[in-house]
Design an enzyme around this catalytic site. Structure first.
Site, PDB file in Angstrom:
ATOM      1  N   HIS A 199      17.873  62.780  36.753  1.00 43.48           N
ATOM      2  CA  HIS A 199      16.541  62.665  36.167  1.00 43.48           C
ATOM      3  C   HIS A 199      16.673  62.218  34.724  1.00 43.48           C
ATOM      4  O   HIS A 199      17.548  62.721  34.014  1.00 43.48           O
ATOM      5  CB  HIS A 199      15.834  64.022  36.223  1.00 43.48           C
ATOM      6  CG  HIS A 199      14.480  63.999  35.576  1.00 43.48           C
ATOM      7  ND1 HIS A 199      13.397  63.375  36.167  1.00 43.48           N
ATOM      8  CD2 HIS A 199      14.048  64.489  34.383  1.00 43.48           C
ATOM      9  CE1 HIS A 199      12.343  63.503  35.364  1.00 43.48           C
ATOM     10  NE2 HIS A 199      12.715  64.167  34.287  1.00 43.48           N
TER      11      HIS A 199
ATOM     12  N   ALA B 294       5.767  30.541  51.279  1.00 44.78           N
ATOM     13  CA  ALA B 294       5.751  31.804  50.517  1.00 44.78           C
ATOM     14  C   ALA B 294       6.869  32.720  50.979  1.00 44.78           C
ATOM     15  O   ALA B 294       6.665  33.901  51.250  1.00 44.78           O
ATOM     16  CB  ALA B 294       4.395  32.488  50.642  1.00 44.78           C
TER      17      ALA B 294
ATOM     18  N   GLY C 240      31.780  28.072  45.044  1.00 44.87           N
ATOM     19  CA  GLY C 240      30.646  29.017  44.948  1.00 44.87           C
ATOM     20  C   GLY C 240      29.470  28.641  45.822  1.00 44.87           C
ATOM     21  O   GLY C 240      28.578  29.453  46.069  1.00 44.87           O
TER      22      GLY C 240
HETATM   23  P1  NAI Z   1      11.834  31.308  54.249  1.00 44.98           P
HETATM   24  O1  NAI Z   1      12.088  31.028  55.676  1.00 44.98           O
HETATM   25  O2  NAI Z   1      12.138  32.634  53.691  1.00 44.98           O
HETATM   26  O3  NAI Z   1      10.289  31.026  53.924  1.00 44.98           O
HETATM   27  C1  NAI Z   1       9.693  29.774  54.211  1.00 44.98           C
HETATM   28  C2  NAI Z   1       8.194  29.943  54.266  1.00 44.98           C
HETATM   29  O4  NAI Z   1       7.617  28.669  54.480  1.00 44.98           O
HETATM   30  C3  NAI Z   1       7.741  30.841  55.403  1.00 44.98           C
HETATM   31  O5  NAI Z   1       6.840  31.791  54.886  1.00 44.98           O
HETATM   32  C4  NAI Z   1       7.066  29.858  56.352  1.00 44.98           C
HETATM   33  O6  NAI Z   1       6.017  30.442  57.072  1.00 44.98           O
HETATM   34  C5  NAI Z   1       6.554  28.808  55.375  1.00 44.98           C
HETATM   35  N1  NAI Z   1       6.263  27.524  55.997  1.00 44.98           N
HETATM   36  C6  NAI Z   1       6.946  26.909  56.989  1.00 44.98           C
HETATM   37  N2  NAI Z   1       6.333  25.753  57.314  1.00 44.98           N
HETATM   38  C7  NAI Z   1       5.259  25.623  56.491  1.00 44.98           C
HETATM   39  C8  NAI Z   1       4.231  24.639  56.336  1.00 44.98           C
HETATM   40  N3  NAI Z   1       4.191  23.563  57.111  1.00 44.98           N
HETATM   41  N4  NAI Z   1       3.282  24.808  55.396  1.00 44.98           N
HETATM   42  C9  NAI Z   1       3.314  25.923  54.622  1.00 44.98           C
HETATM   43  N5  NAI Z   1       4.237  26.889  54.736  1.00 44.98           N
HETATM   44  C10 NAI Z   1       5.213  26.742  55.657  1.00 44.98           C
HETATM   45  O7  NAI Z   1      12.602  30.153  53.471  1.00 44.98           O
HETATM   46  P2  NAI Z   1      12.945  29.917  51.943  1.00 44.98           P
HETATM   47  O8  NAI Z   1      12.104  30.716  51.026  1.00 44.98           O
HETATM   48  O9  NAI Z   1      12.945  28.449  51.779  1.00 44.98           O
HETATM   49  O10 NAI Z   1      14.427  30.470  51.841  1.00 44.98           O
HETATM   50  C11 NAI Z   1      15.451  29.899  52.656  1.00 44.98           C
HETATM   51  C12 NAI Z   1      16.510  30.912  52.955  1.00 44.98           C
HETATM   52  O11 NAI Z   1      17.189  31.297  51.787  1.00 44.98           O
HETATM   53  C13 NAI Z   1      15.918  32.151  53.571  1.00 44.98           C
HETATM   54  O12 NAI Z   1      16.705  32.568  54.655  1.00 44.98           O
HETATM   55  C14 NAI Z   1      15.971  33.160  52.462  1.00 44.98           C
HETATM   56  O13 NAI Z   1      16.121  34.495  52.929  1.00 44.98           O
HETATM   57  C15 NAI Z   1      17.185  32.703  51.652  1.00 44.98           C
HETATM   58  N6  NAI Z   1      16.999  33.070  50.267  1.00 44.98           N
HETATM   59  C16 NAI Z   1      17.158  34.347  49.900  1.00 44.98           C
HETATM   60  C17 NAI Z   1      16.921  34.726  48.604  1.00 44.98           C
HETATM   61  C18 NAI Z   1      17.089  36.122  48.237  1.00 44.98           C
HETATM   62  O14 NAI Z   1      17.707  36.883  48.954  1.00 44.98           O
HETATM   63  N7  NAI Z   1      16.540  36.540  47.103  1.00 44.98           N
HETATM   64  C19 NAI Z   1      16.490  33.794  47.579  1.00 44.98           C
HETATM   65  C20 NAI Z   1      16.329  32.487  48.101  1.00 44.98           C
HETATM   66  C21 NAI Z   1      16.572  32.161  49.385  1.00 44.98           C
END
Ligand code: NAI
EC number: 1.8.1.4
Length: 461
Positions: A440, A181, A39
């Site tokens: 609806h 974020a 998984g």
């Molecule tokens: P992300 O790339 O989505 O967000 C990371 C954030 O950290 C960005 O906003 C970035 O600007 C910020 N960042 C980078 N360096 C920084 C710093 N030095 N100080 C402060 N902020 C900083 O990565 P995330 O949330 O860790 O997710 C990783 C991957 O997993 C992504 O590709 C995401 O799409 C995927 N994922 C998807 C989910 C979903 O579809 N619901 C749930 C969890 C993860």
């Protein structure tokens, strides 16, 4: 040396789905996975456990919050965090066990250990019982990704951790600092805020959710602030230290923050460690991803790669689509992934969902488009369930009316986006979507109304 038709390295959504599809197509398939559970990140320490905790924490906060408008008076609500975490583990166990059953049903051979490519068509599995040599005509790399960190931050697997630790905190942190974020940061911040933590989110950019439609992200930020999440945007974290009891977060040009725990959620990086890529001459790109062509083939004959390890959207469903397309390409000679119709969802409350191009991207590419929007406050079902924040936005080509993107913030946005994704896959216009009868009272009527609004014809606004 055991021979198979296909060896898949990695048992996450990319790998295990590719294995099932290959078995359906008649191949003798081996899947090598390091962890005892199949998984991958998604099931073990990602999508599924986080959704279990999001659901439990949402129920807790709804019941603990004010239900008096529904005529429900509740007293003495208590949190049993241990039980909540056990429920999450039970959900994960049931699903990973389900994949074991699917493997048995499809007669897929499972190897427990680390897979390493040693030459074209050759893989060694190193497990607790020593090494096993395997050979196959084709190999698919589906080793996924691991959390990234920042210079100046050493993860200690406890106080300073990633989403993996944030899924298992034994007590609700007094003050949790989340760095990043993005989807992970916001989802886990939501869980622990609802359970009572004070949460500060530090984001390097001057916005949240980079990549999502910026107007939707701005609306989300306002809603999250109302929920009590604290944000510091445009904030560069320079280091984090811990004395074992608490942490100090150093920020460039601002006061340090003292907190109980730190969650580092600044993205993920491809997992190619000890994979033996050099043995077959595969060179990763400058960010560490395995380059592939449109058939998901690497530069080495007979070796393919799918999922997070090749880059693009790091999403379980994108990896699954690639796994299927890759195997169908190998067996049938054709297989395809439409990257423009892969939805992305953030499972906060409200949920945020997106498919296709954002307004920002259309402006950047100088594409003429029309926009239709509809707020959930004008939707009967949203009113009845008491979740009226958010809206649906449909973007359509100005000349052809073909839908170019759909963006939703609101209740069940993650389910609603499926309709837009299907419409886009079939090349629908906003008129097509607007002319479809929607039951609806449903939240989906907001999608119809937003489609009508593209032509200025929304009926309930
Ligand atoms: P992300 O790339 O989505 O967000 C990371 C954030 O950290 C960005 O906003 C970035 O600007 C910020 N960042 C980078 N360096 C920084 C710093 N030095 N100080 C402060 N902020 C900083 O990565 P995330 O949330 O860790 O997710 C990783 C991957 O997993 C992504 O590709 C995401 O799409 C995927 N994922 C998807 C989910 C979903 O579809 N619901 C749930 C969890 C993860």
């Amino acid at each position: 040396m055991t021979k198979h038709n296909l060896i898949i390295i990695g048992g996450g959504p990319g790998g295990y789905v590719a294995a099932i599809r290959a078995a359906q197509l008649g191949l003798d398939v081996a899947c090598i996975e390091l962890d005892k559970s199949l998984g991958g990140t998604c099931l073990r320490v990602g999508c599924i456990p986080s959704k279990a905790l999001l659901e439990s924490s949402e129920q807790f906060s709804e019941i603990k919050g004010d239900l008096s408008s529904h005529g429900i008076m509740v007293d003495g609500v208590q949190l049993d965090l241990g039980k909540m975490l056990k429920n999450k583990d039970r959900v994960v166990r049931a699903l990973t066990g389900g994949i074991d059953s699917l493997f048995k049903k499809n007669k897929i051979t499972r190897y427990l250990g680390r897979g390493r490519i040693t030459a074209a068509g050759k893989v060694t599995v190193s497990g607790s019982e020593g090494e096993t040599e395997l050979t196959a005509d084709k190999i698919i790399i589906a080793t996924g990704s691991v959390p990234a960190t920042l210079p100046g931050i050493e993860l200690d697997g406890d106080r300073i951790g990633t989403s993996t630790e944030a899924l298992t905190y034994g007590e609700v942190p007094g003050h949790l600092v989340v760095i990043g974020a993005g989807a992970i940061g916001l989802e886990m911040a939501t869980v622990w805020r609802r359970l009572g933590a004070s949460v500060t989110i530090l984001e390097y950019l001057d916005r949240i959710l980079p990549g999502m439609d910026s107007a939707i992200a701005t609306e989300a930020l306002k809603i999250f602030k109302k929920q009590g999440l604290n944000f510091q945007l445009g904030c560069k974290v320079t280091g984090v230290t811990t004395d074992g009891k608490g942490c100090t977060v150093d920020i460039d040009g601002a006061d340090a923050i003292h907190c109980d725990r730190v969650l580092v959620a600044v993205g993920r990086k491809p997992n190619t460690a000890e994979l033996g890529l050099e043995s077959v001459g595969i060179e990763t790109d400058k960010r560490g991803f395995v380059p592939v062509d449109e058939h998901l083939a690497t530069s080495a004959e007979g070796i393919y790669a799918v999922g997070d390890v090749i880059g693009g959207a790091m999403l379980a469903h994108k990896a699954e689509e690639e796994g299927v397309a890759c195997v169908e390409g190998i067996v049938n000679g054709y297989g395809h992934v439409n990257y423009n119709t892969i939805p992305a969802i953030v499972y906060t409350a409200p949920e945020i969902a997106s498919v296709g191009q954002t307004e920002d991207e259309l402006k950047e590419a100088d594409v003429a488009y029309r926009k239709g929007e509809f707020p959930f406050i004008a939707n009967g079902r949203a009113r009845a369930i008491g979740h009226t924040d958010g809206r649906v936005k449909i973007l359509a080509d100005e000349k052809t009316d073909r839908i170019l993107g759909a963006h939703i913030i609101g209740p069940h946005a993650g389910d609603l986006i499926a309709e837009a994704a299907v419409a886009m896959e079939f090349g629908a216009s906003s008129e097509d979507l607007a002319r479809c009868c929607h039951a609806h009272p449903t939240l989906a009527e907001a999608v119809k109304e937003a489609s009508l609004a593209v032509d200025g014809r929304a009926l309930h606004m």
